[in-house]
Design a protein around this motif. Structure first.
Motif, PDB file in Angstrom:
ATOM      1  N   VAL A 116       0.860  -1.208  -0.064  1.00 48.19           N
ATOM      2  CA  VAL A 116      -0.122  -0.012  -0.023  1.00 48.19           C
ATOM      3  C   VAL A 116       0.931   1.223  -0.071  1.00 48.19           C
ATOM      4  O   VAL A 116       1.785   1.308   1.107  1.00 48.19           O
ATOM      5  CB  VAL A 116      -0.854   0.070   1.415  1.00 48.19           C
ATOM      6  CG1 VAL A 116      -1.842   1.270   1.181  1.00 48.19           C
ATOM      7  CG2 VAL A 116      -1.742  -1.308   1.173  1.00 48.19           C
TER       8      VAL A 116
ATOM      9  N   ASP B 110       1.221   4.556   0.608  1.00 49.93           N
ATOM     10  CA  ASP B 110       0.926   5.823   1.324  1.00 49.93           C
ATOM     11  C   ASP B 110       1.899   6.189   2.511  1.00 49.93           C
ATOM     12  O   ASP B 110       1.455   6.744   3.364  1.00 49.93           O
ATOM     13  CB  ASP B 110      -0.496   5.420   2.128  1.00 49.93           C
ATOM     14  CG  ASP B 110      -0.244   4.300   3.057  1.00 49.93           C
ATOM     15  OD1 ASP B 110       0.556   3.807   3.329  1.00 49.93           O
ATOM     16  OD2 ASP B 110      -1.400   3.844   3.698  1.00 49.93           O
TER      17      ASP B 110
ATOM     18  N   GLY C  16       5.646   3.254   1.815  1.00 49.37           N
ATOM     19  CA  GLY C  16       4.403   2.509   1.784  1.00 49.37           C
ATOM     20  C   GLY C  16       4.683   1.326   2.733  1.00 49.37           C
ATOM     21  O   GLY C  16       5.527   1.357   3.626  1.00 49.37           O
TER      22      GLY C  16
ATOM     23  N   THR D  95       3.706  -3.019   4.022  1.00 47.55           N
ATOM     24  CA  THR D  95       3.021  -4.229   3.555  1.00 47.55           C
ATOM     25  C   THR D  95       2.813  -5.013   4.551  1.00 47.55           C
ATOM     26  O   THR D  95       3.275  -4.942   5.704  1.00 47.55           O
ATOM     27  CB  THR D  95       4.289  -5.033   2.635  1.00 47.55           C
ATOM     28  OG1 THR D  95       3.474  -6.275   2.286  1.00 47.55           O
ATOM     29  CG2 THR D  95       5.324  -5.399   3.385  1.00 47.55           C
TER      30      THR D  95
ATOM     31  N   GLU E   8       1.333  -2.927  -6.525  1.00 43.65           N
ATOM     32  CA  GLU E   8       0.475  -1.945  -5.680  1.00 43.65           C
ATOM     33  C   GLU E   8      -0.628  -2.816  -4.897  1.00 43.65           C
ATOM     34  O   GLU E   8      -1.582  -3.358  -5.807  1.00 43.65           O
ATOM     35  CB  GLU E   8       0.018  -1.151  -6.595  1.00 43.65           C
ATOM     36  CG  GLU E   8      -0.666   0.260  -5.787  1.00 43.65           C
ATOM     37  CD  GLU E   8      -0.636   1.193  -6.635  1.00 43.65           C
ATOM     38  OE1 GLU E   8      -1.213   2.428  -5.977  1.00 43.65           O
ATOM     39  OE2 GLU E   8      -0.335   1.382  -7.762  1.00 43.65           O
ATOM     40  N   ASP E   9      -0.815  -2.683  -3.922  1.00 46.10           N
ATOM     41  CA  ASP E   9      -2.121  -2.938  -3.286  1.00 46.10           C
ATOM     42  C   ASP E   9      -3.038  -1.803  -3.029  1.00 46.10           C
ATOM     43  O   ASP E   9      -2.689  -0.800  -2.304  1.00 46.10           O
ATOM     44  CB  ASP E   9      -1.881  -3.693  -1.750  1.00 46.10           C
ATOM     45  CG  ASP E   9      -3.069  -4.096  -1.020  1.00 46.10           C
ATOM     46  OD1 ASP E   9      -4.024  -3.793  -1.492  1.00 46.10           O
ATOM     47  OD2 ASP E   9      -2.900  -4.892   0.044  1.00 46.10           O
ATOM     48  N   ARG E  10      -4.006  -1.420  -3.686  1.00 48.25           N
ATOM     49  CA  ARG E  10      -4.762  -0.561  -3.615  1.00 48.25           C
ATOM     50  C   ARG E  10      -5.976  -0.265  -2.647  1.00 48.25           C
ATOM     51  O   ARG E  10      -6.878   0.408  -2.726  1.00 48.25           O
ATOM     52  CB  ARG E  10      -5.542  -0.267  -5.205  1.00 48.25           C
ATOM     53  CG  ARG E  10      -4.459  -0.072  -6.267  1.00 48.25           C
ATOM     54  CD  ARG E  10      -5.181  -0.005  -7.540  1.00 48.25           C
ATOM     55  NE  ARG E  10      -4.372  -0.016  -8.479  1.00 48.25           N
ATOM     56  CZ  ARG E  10      -3.623   1.162  -9.448  1.00 48.25           C
ATOM     57  NH1 ARG E  10      -4.467   2.188  -8.986  1.00 48.25           N
ATOM     58  NH2 ARG E  10      -2.681   1.333 -10.155  1.00 48.25           N
ATOM     59  N   ARG E  11      -5.837  -0.977  -1.630  1.00 48.26           N
ATOM     60  CA  ARG E  11      -6.743  -0.804  -0.613  1.00 48.26           C
ATOM     61  C   ARG E  11      -7.245   0.537   0.038  1.00 48.26           C
ATOM     62  O   ARG E  11      -6.619   1.193  -0.013  1.00 48.26           O
ATOM     63  CB  ARG E  11      -6.218  -1.748   0.713  1.00 48.26           C
ATOM     64  CG  ARG E  11      -6.392  -3.172   0.688  1.00 48.26           C
ATOM     65  CD  ARG E  11      -6.054  -3.709   1.827  1.00 48.26           C
ATOM     66  NE  ARG E  11      -5.113  -4.715   1.625  1.00 48.26           N
ATOM     67  CZ  ARG E  11      -4.384  -5.827   2.651  1.00 48.26           C
ATOM     68  NH1 ARG E  11      -4.963  -5.485   3.718  1.00 48.26           N
ATOM     69  NH2 ARG E  11      -3.661  -6.172   2.257  1.00 48.26           N
TER      70      ARG E  11
END
Length: 194
Positions: free
Chosen positions: A75, A77, A164, A166, A191-194
């Motif tokens: 993610v 962010d 980010g 994980t 990419e994990d778009r949660r």
């Protein structure tokens, strides 16, 4: 490569560069207890026997370990994502694309159990360490510093740029081997778009 004594029960191969160290490690690890560093290989055992082993060993091609690539979902962010974008001149979306767009190689491990120094990614992501390290970086933080990428396996102090996070478990004593990322494995970030 220079061979140096390291205490009474070890030798250190001081190599010219990381590639030479990886080649020596790949050749010696099946025959001796070998630990790969950035541009070194530490051999543990009887020094005269290790010297003889090194003398008859030819470093060769580095073959990946395991079953191909490890994919780590991230993610994006992290608190330093905007700063990395500013430093590189990329947008945040372009930083993410550069991080996920190339494979990374586990060059060596260290700092903490399960912490792997990853190389070979997009060179546009070479960014300096933070001017002031954080007292606590959360476990699972995905980070950049210099030519390296990494994932913090547990909460610890750290000065890398955090882009980010994980949920991948990097170090687990109930797993064999405990480290998810080991020298010579290939890693891809997704990419994990949660």
């Amino acid at each position: 490569m220079r061979l140096r004594p390291c205490g009474d029960t070890a030798l250190l191969l001081d190599c010219a560069d990381p590639g030479e160290a990886r080649a020596w490690h790949a050749a010696l690890a099946p025959q001796a207890e070998a630990t790969l560093g950035a541009s070194t290989v530490l051999l543990r055992g009887d020094p005269p026997a290790l010297r003889r082993l090194v003398a008859v060993t030819t470093p060769g091609a580095v073959a990946p370990l395991g079953d191909g690539e490890i994919v780590i979902a991230v993610v994006y962010d992290g608190p330093d994502l905007a700063e990395v974008a500013r430093i590189t001149g990329l947008t945040e979306t372009e930083v993410i694309a550069a991080h996920t767009g190339t494979a990374w190689d586990v060059a060596f491990t260290g700092f903490a159990p399960g912490f792997a120094y990853l190389t070979g990614g997009d060179p546009r992501l070479h960014v300096p360490r933070r001017g002031t390290p954080r007292a606590r970086v959360p476990a699972g933080s995905v980070a950049l510093a210099g030519p390296y990428a990494g994932v913090y396996p547990r909460a610890s102090p750290g000065g890398w740029q955090l882009i980010g996070r994980t949920e991948a478990v990097l170090w687990d004593l109930d797993r064999d081997p405990p480290a998810l990322l080991r020298p010579c494995l290939r890693v891809r970030f997704a990419e994990d778009r949660r």
